[in-house]
Design a protein around this motif. Structure first.
Motif, PDB file in Angstrom:
ATOM      1  N   GLY A   5     -52.141  54.954  69.383  1.00 20.30           N
ATOM      2  CA  GLY A   5     -52.911  55.240  68.178  1.00 20.30           C
ATOM      3  C   GLY A   5     -52.154  56.156  67.237  1.00 20.30           C
ATOM      4  O   GLY A   5     -52.172  55.976  66.018  1.00 20.30           O
ATOM      5  N   ARG A   6     -51.476  57.157  67.801  1.00 21.89           N
ATOM      6  CA  ARG A   6     -50.696  58.085  66.971  1.00 21.89           C
ATOM      7  C   ARG A   6     -49.526  57.363  66.317  1.00 21.89           C
ATOM      8  O   ARG A   6     -49.252  57.557  65.131  1.00 21.89           O
ATOM      9  N   THR A   7     -48.843  56.518  67.070  1.00 24.58           N
ATOM     10  CA  THR A   7     -47.729  55.750  66.508  1.00 24.58           C
ATOM     11  C   THR A   7     -48.231  54.883  65.359  1.00 24.58           C
ATOM     12  O   THR A   7     -47.643  54.865  64.274  1.00 24.58           O
ATOM     13  N   ASN A   8     -49.336  54.174  65.588  1.00 30.33           N
ATOM     14  CA  ASN A   8     -49.911  53.313  64.545  1.00 30.33           C
ATOM     15  C   ASN A   8     -50.312  54.126  63.319  1.00 30.33           C
ATOM     16  O   ASN A   8     -50.102  53.692  62.177  1.00 30.33           O
ATOM     17  N   GLN A   9     -50.902  55.286  63.538  1.00 27.91           N
ATOM     18  CA  GLN A   9     -51.338  56.141  62.441  1.00 27.91           C
ATOM     19  C   GLN A   9     -50.152  56.555  61.570  1.00 27.91           C
ATOM     20  O   GLN A   9     -50.228  56.500  60.338  1.00 27.91           O
ATOM     21  N   LEU A  10     -49.055  56.947  62.186  1.00 21.64           N
ATOM     22  CA  LEU A  10     -47.882  57.377  61.430  1.00 21.64           C
ATOM     23  C   LEU A  10     -47.266  56.226  60.636  1.00 21.64           C
ATOM     24  O   LEU A  10     -46.845  56.409  59.481  1.00 21.64           O
ATOM     25  N   LEU A  11     -47.224  55.037  61.231  1.00 20.14           N
ATOM     26  CA  LEU A  11     -46.711  53.874  60.502  1.00 20.14           C
ATOM     27  C   LEU A  11     -47.605  53.544  59.307  1.00 20.14           C
ATOM     28  O   LEU A  11     -47.119  53.254  58.208  1.00 20.14           O
ATOM     29  N   TYR A  12     -48.900  53.613  59.512  1.00 24.64           N
ATOM     30  CA  TYR A  12     -49.864  53.345  58.441  1.00 24.64           C
ATOM     31  C   TYR A  12     -49.728  54.374  57.314  1.00 24.64           C
ATOM     32  O   TYR A  12     -49.742  54.031  56.135  1.00 24.64           O
ATOM     33  N   GLN A  13     -49.564  55.643  57.674  1.00 27.51           N
ATOM     34  CA  GLN A  13     -49.424  56.687  56.663  1.00 27.51           C
ATOM     35  C   GLN A  13     -48.148  56.495  55.844  1.00 27.51           C
ATOM     36  O   GLN A  13     -48.144  56.724  54.632  1.00 27.51           O
ATOM     37  N   ALA A  14     -47.069  56.045  56.486  1.00 28.53           N
ATOM     38  CA  ALA A  14     -45.829  55.760  55.756  1.00 28.53           C
ATOM     39  C   ALA A  14     -46.062  54.631  54.756  1.00 28.53           C
ATOM     40  O   ALA A  14     -45.615  54.709  53.605  1.00 28.53           O
ATOM     41  N   GLU A  15     -46.789  53.607  55.182  1.00 25.19           N
ATOM     42  CA  GLU A  15     -47.104  52.493  54.270  1.00 25.19           C
ATOM     43  C   GLU A  15     -47.950  52.971  53.099  1.00 25.19           C
ATOM     44  O   GLU A  15     -47.724  52.576  51.952  1.00 25.19           O
ATOM     45  N   LEU A  16     -48.932  53.812  53.391  1.00 27.87           N
ATOM     46  CA  LEU A  16     -49.789  54.335  52.319  1.00 27.87           C
ATOM     47  C   LEU A  16     -48.988  55.144  51.310  1.00 27.87           C
ATOM     48  O   LEU A  16     -49.204  55.031  50.098  1.00 27.87           O
ATOM     49  N   LEU A  17     -48.094  55.949  51.804  1.00 26.24           N
ATOM     50  CA  LEU A  17     -47.283  56.778  50.921  1.00 26.24           C
ATOM     51  C   LEU A  17     -46.417  55.923  50.008  1.00 26.24           C
ATOM     52  O   LEU A  17     -46.276  56.224  48.814  1.00 26.24           O
ATOM     53  N   LEU A  18     -45.874  54.849  50.527  1.00 28.79           N
ATOM     54  CA  LEU A  18     -45.034  53.965  49.717  1.00 28.79           C
ATOM     55  C   LEU A  18     -45.836  53.206  48.662  1.00 28.79           C
ATOM     56  O   LEU A  18     -45.287  52.771  47.657  1.00 28.79           O
ATOM     57  N   ALA A  19     -47.136  53.063  48.894  1.00 27.45           N
ATOM     58  CA  ALA A  19     -47.982  52.317  47.954  1.00 27.45           C
ATOM     59  C   ALA A  19     -48.394  53.143  46.732  1.00 27.45           C
ATOM     60  O   ALA A  19     -48.885  52.593  45.760  1.00 27.45           O
ATOM     61  N   VAL A  20     -48.161  54.451  46.787  1.00 29.42           N
ATOM     62  CA  VAL A  20     -48.546  55.327  45.670  1.00 29.42           C
ATOM     63  C   VAL A  20     -47.552  55.122  44.529  1.00 29.42           C
ATOM     64  O   VAL A  20     -46.342  55.277  44.723  1.00 29.42           O
ATOM     65  N   PRO A  21     -48.043  54.788  43.337  1.00 33.06           N
ATOM     66  CA  PRO A  21     -47.114  54.585  42.214  1.00 33.06           C
ATOM     67  C   PRO A  21     -46.489  55.914  41.763  1.00 33.06           C
ATOM     68  O   PRO A  21     -47.120  56.969  41.817  1.00 33.06           O
ATOM     69  N   ALA A  22     -45.236  55.846  41.327  1.00 27.96           N
ATOM     70  CA  ALA A  22     -44.508  57.038  40.899  1.00 27.96           C
ATOM     71  C   ALA A  22     -44.930  57.494  39.509  1.00 27.96           C
ATOM     72  O   ALA A  22     -44.753  58.648  39.160  1.00 27.96           O
ATOM     73  N   GLY A  23     -45.488  56.576  38.735  1.00 27.53           N
ATOM     74  CA  GLY A  23     -45.871  56.920  37.362  1.00 27.53           C
ATOM     75  C   GLY A  23     -44.712  56.713  36.410  1.00 27.53           C
ATOM     76  O   GLY A  23     -43.658  56.198  36.781  1.00 27.53           O
ATOM     77  N   ASP A  24     -44.904  57.145  35.166  1.00 32.18           N
ATOM     78  CA  ASP A  24     -43.846  56.936  34.174  1.00 32.18           C
ATOM     79  C   ASP A  24     -43.613  58.170  33.301  1.00 32.18           C
ATOM     80  O   ASP A  24     -43.107  58.060  32.197  1.00 32.18           O
ATOM     81  N   ASP A  25     -43.971  59.335  33.799  1.00 30.48           N
ATOM     82  CA  ASP A  25     -43.730  60.560  33.036  1.00 30.48           C
ATOM     83  C   ASP A  25     -42.383  61.171  33.426  1.00 30.48           C
ATOM     84  O   ASP A  25     -41.594  60.557  34.137  1.00 30.48           O
ATOM     85  N   GLU A  26     -42.126  62.393  32.979  1.00 24.90           N
ATOM     86  CA  GLU A  26     -40.832  63.033  33.256  1.00 24.90           C
ATOM     87  C   GLU A  26     -40.629  63.392  34.725  1.00 24.90           C
ATOM     88  O   GLU A  26     -39.522  63.687  35.155  1.00 24.90           O
ATOM     89  N   HIS A  27     -41.675  63.340  35.516  1.00 24.87           N
ATOM     90  CA  HIS A  27     -41.579  63.659  36.944  1.00 24.87           C
ATOM     91  C   HIS A  27     -41.555  62.414  37.831  1.00 24.87           C
ATOM     92  O   HIS A  27     -41.551  62.534  39.063  1.00 24.87           O
ATOM     93  N   ALA A  28     -41.532  61.251  37.235  1.00 23.91           N
ATOM     94  CA  ALA A  28     -41.616  59.997  37.989  1.00 23.91           C
ATOM     95  C   ALA A  28     -40.485  59.849  39.000  1.00 23.91           C
ATOM     96  O   ALA A  28     -40.719  59.461  40.142  1.00 23.91           O
ATOM     97  N   MET A  29     -39.265  60.163  38.607  1.00 23.35           N
ATOM     98  CA  MET A  29     -38.135  60.005  39.531  1.00 23.35           C
ATOM     99  C   MET A  29     -38.270  60.971  40.711  1.00 23.35           C
ATOM    100  O   MET A  29     -38.058  60.584  41.861  1.00 23.35           O
ATOM    101  N   SER A  30     -38.663  62.198  40.441  1.00 20.49           N
ATOM    102  CA  SER A  30     -38.847  63.172  41.522  1.00 20.49           C
ATOM    103  C   SER A  30     -39.985  62.759  42.436  1.00 20.49           C
ATOM    104  O   SER A  30     -39.898  62.906  43.660  1.00 20.49           O
ATOM    105  N   ARG A  31     -41.060  62.213  41.841  1.00 16.83           N
ATOM    106  CA  ARG A  31     -42.191  61.748  42.646  1.00 16.83           C
ATOM    107  C   ARG A  31     -41.778  60.568  43.516  1.00 16.83           C
ATOM    108  O   ARG A  31     -42.146  60.484  44.689  1.00 16.83           O
ATOM    109  N   ARG A  32     -40.984  59.647  42.956  1.00 16.11           N
ATOM    110  CA  ARG A  32     -40.504  58.495  43.712  1.00 16.11           C
ATOM    111  C   ARG A  32     -39.640  58.957  44.878  1.00 16.11           C
ATOM    112  O   ARG A  32     -39.809  58.506  46.011  1.00 16.11           O
ATOM    113  N   MET A  33     -38.733  59.881  44.620  1.00 18.03           N
ATOM    114  CA  MET A  33     -37.849  60.385  45.675  1.00 18.03           C
ATOM    115  C   MET A  33     -38.649  61.109  46.758  1.00 18.03           C
ATOM    116  O   MET A  33     -38.377  60.949  47.948  1.00 18.03           O
TER     117      MET A  33
END
Length: 153
Positions: A5-33
Protein backbone atom coordinates in the motif's frame (compact mmCIF):
# COMPACT_ATOMS: atom_id res chain seq x y z
CA UNK A 1 -0.87 0.60 5.84
CA UNK A 2 0.67 -2.46 4.22
CA UNK A 3 4.10 -2.35 2.56
CA UNK A 4 2.51 -2.71 -0.89
CA UNK A 5 0.00 0.00 0.00
CA UNK A 6 2.84 2.39 0.83
CA UNK A 7 4.62 1.62 -2.45
CA UNK A 8 1.38 2.19 -4.38
CA UNK A 9 0.72 5.43 -2.50
CA UNK A 10 4.14 6.85 -3.37
CA UNK A 11 3.77 5.94 -7.05
CA UNK A 12 0.32 7.55 -7.12
CA UNK A 13 1.61 10.71 -5.43
CA UNK A 14 4.40 10.99 -8.03
CA UNK A 15 1.78 10.74 -10.78
CA UNK A 16 -0.37 13.38 -9.10
CA UNK A 17 2.56 15.74 -8.80
CA UNK A 18 3.37 15.39 -12.49
CA UNK A 19 -0.24 16.19 -13.40
CA UNK A 20 -0.08 19.66 -11.80
CA UNK A 21 0.33 22.30 -14.53
CA UNK A 22 3.36 24.59 -14.22
CA UNK A 23 1.43 27.65 -15.35
CA UNK A 24 2.70 30.41 -17.59
CA UNK A 25 3.91 33.16 -15.26
CA UNK A 26 7.50 34.11 -14.37
CA UNK A 27 7.72 31.20 -11.91
CA UNK A 28 6.55 28.51 -14.34
CA UNK A 29 10.01 27.11 -15.05
CA UNK A 30 10.87 26.91 -11.35
CA UNK A 31 7.50 25.30 -10.62
CA UNK A 32 8.06 22.76 -13.42
CA UNK A 33 11.53 21.91 -12.11
CA UNK A 34 10.20 21.58 -8.55
CA UNK A 35 7.39 19.33 -9.76
CA UNK A 36 9.79 17.12 -11.71
CA UNK A 37 12.34 16.81 -8.92
CA UNK A 38 9.57 16.29 -6.35
CA UNK A 39 8.12 13.45 -8.43
CA UNK A 40 11.59 11.98 -8.85
CA UNK A 41 12.15 12.11 -5.07
CA UNK A 42 8.82 10.32 -4.56
CA UNK A 43 9.96 7.67 -7.05
CA UNK A 44 13.11 7.15 -5.01
CA UNK A 45 10.96 6.65 -1.90
CA UNK A 46 8.74 4.28 -3.91
CA UNK A 47 11.78 2.30 -5.07
CA UNK A 48 12.98 1.90 -1.49
CA UNK A 49 9.45 0.95 -0.37
CA UNK A 50 9.22 -1.60 -3.18
CA UNK A 51 12.56 -3.08 -2.19
CA UNK A 52 11.36 -3.36 1.42
CA UNK A 53 8.13 -4.97 0.26
CA UNK A 54 9.78 -7.44 -2.12
CA UNK A 55 12.46 -8.53 0.31
CA UNK A 56 10.27 -8.77 3.40
CA UNK A 57 10.92 -12.52 3.60
CA UNK A 58 14.71 -11.92 3.71
CA UNK A 59 14.48 -9.68 6.80
CA UNK A 60 17.09 -7.23 5.56
CA UNK A 61 18.26 -4.52 7.98
CA UNK A 62 18.14 -1.70 5.37
CA UNK A 63 16.27 -1.08 2.14
CA UNK A 64 18.20 1.65 0.36
CA UNK A 65 18.44 1.07 -3.37
CA UNK A 66 22.15 2.01 -3.42
CA UNK A 67 22.93 -0.97 -1.19
CA UNK A 68 20.40 -3.49 -2.44
CA UNK A 69 21.03 -3.00 -6.15
CA UNK A 70 24.82 -3.06 -5.78
CA UNK A 71 26.68 -5.87 -7.48
CA UNK A 72 27.63 -7.45 -4.15
CA UNK A 73 24.13 -7.27 -2.66
CA UNK A 74 22.57 -10.17 -0.79
CA UNK A 75 21.39 -12.87 -3.23
CA UNK A 76 17.62 -12.48 -3.13
CA UNK A 77 15.81 -13.44 -6.35
CA UNK A 78 13.96 -10.13 -6.70
CA UNK A 79 17.14 -8.15 -6.09
CA UNK A 80 18.98 -10.23 -8.66
CA UNK A 81 16.27 -9.51 -11.25
CA UNK A 82 16.31 -5.81 -10.47
CA UNK A 83 20.10 -5.73 -10.51
CA UNK A 84 20.11 -7.28 -13.97
CA UNK A 85 17.50 -4.77 -15.12
CA UNK A 86 19.58 -1.90 -13.70
CA UNK A 87 22.53 -3.19 -15.71
CA UNK A 88 20.64 -2.81 -19.00
CA UNK A 89 21.39 0.76 -20.16
CA UNK A 90 18.09 1.15 -22.01
CA UNK A 91 15.89 -0.08 -19.15
CA UNK A 92 13.56 2.11 -17.14
CA UNK A 93 15.46 1.22 -13.96
CA UNK A 94 18.87 2.22 -15.36
CA UNK A 95 17.29 5.50 -16.50
CA UNK A 96 15.71 6.06 -13.08
CA UNK A 97 18.92 5.30 -11.19
CA UNK A 98 20.89 7.74 -13.33
CA UNK A 99 18.29 10.46 -12.66
CA UNK A 100 18.37 9.69 -8.92
CA UNK A 101 22.16 10.12 -8.98
CA UNK A 102 21.66 13.48 -10.69
CA UNK A 103 18.97 14.45 -8.19
CA UNK A 104 21.47 14.02 -5.36
CA UNK A 105 24.15 15.92 -7.26
CA UNK A 106 24.88 19.63 -7.24
CA UNK A 107 23.19 20.25 -10.59
CA UNK A 108 19.97 18.40 -9.77
CA UNK A 109 17.93 16.36 -12.22
CA UNK A 110 15.55 18.93 -13.72
CA UNK A 111 16.89 21.14 -16.49
CA UNK A 112 16.10 24.69 -17.41
CA UNK A 113 14.61 25.14 -20.85
CA UNK A 114 16.73 27.29 -23.11
CA UNK A 115 14.23 29.35 -25.02
CA UNK A 116 16.54 31.22 -27.35
CA UNK A 117 16.09 31.19 -31.13
CA UNK A 118 19.89 31.09 -31.41
CA UNK A 119 20.16 27.64 -29.79
CA UNK A 120 19.79 24.34 -31.57
CA UNK A 121 17.75 21.75 -29.67
CA UNK A 122 19.49 18.46 -29.02
CA UNK A 123 17.75 15.58 -30.75
CA UNK A 124 16.23 13.02 -28.46
CA UNK A 125 16.59 15.16 -25.34
CA UNK A 126 13.24 15.25 -23.58
CA UNK A 127 12.25 17.07 -20.43
CA UNK A 128 12.37 15.05 -17.22
CA UNK A 129 8.63 15.57 -16.75
CA UNK A 130 7.98 14.03 -20.16
CA UNK A 131 9.97 10.90 -19.37
CA UNK A 132 8.83 10.25 -15.79
CA UNK A 133 5.29 9.01 -16.63
CA UNK A 134 6.70 6.25 -18.85
CA UNK A 135 9.14 5.31 -16.12
CA UNK A 136 6.30 5.09 -13.60
CA UNK A 137 4.30 2.82 -15.92
CA UNK A 138 7.29 0.51 -16.43
CA UNK A 139 7.98 0.57 -12.67
CA UNK A 140 4.40 -0.53 -11.99
CA UNK A 141 4.57 -3.32 -14.57
CA UNK A 142 7.84 -4.67 -13.18
CA UNK A 143 6.53 -4.35 -9.64
CA UNK A 144 3.43 -6.37 -10.51
CA UNK A 145 5.61 -9.17 -11.93
CA UNK A 146 7.94 -9.15 -8.93
CA UNK A 147 5.04 -9.11 -6.49
CA UNK A 148 3.66 -12.21 -8.17
CA UNK A 149 6.94 -14.11 -7.81
CA UNK A 150 7.43 -12.77 -4.27
CA UNK A 151 4.02 -14.13 -3.21
CA UNK A 152 5.10 -17.56 -4.37
CA UNK A 153 7.80 -17.54 -1.69
Amino acid sequence: MTPSGRTNQLLYQAELLLAVPAGDDEHAMSRRMAREEGALALLELALNAALRELTEHARLPRHDWRELLAADARPVAELTQLGELAGQPESWLAWLLSRLQALHGVEGAARREVASPMTIPVAGQRALGDELPGCILAFKATLAELRETSVEW
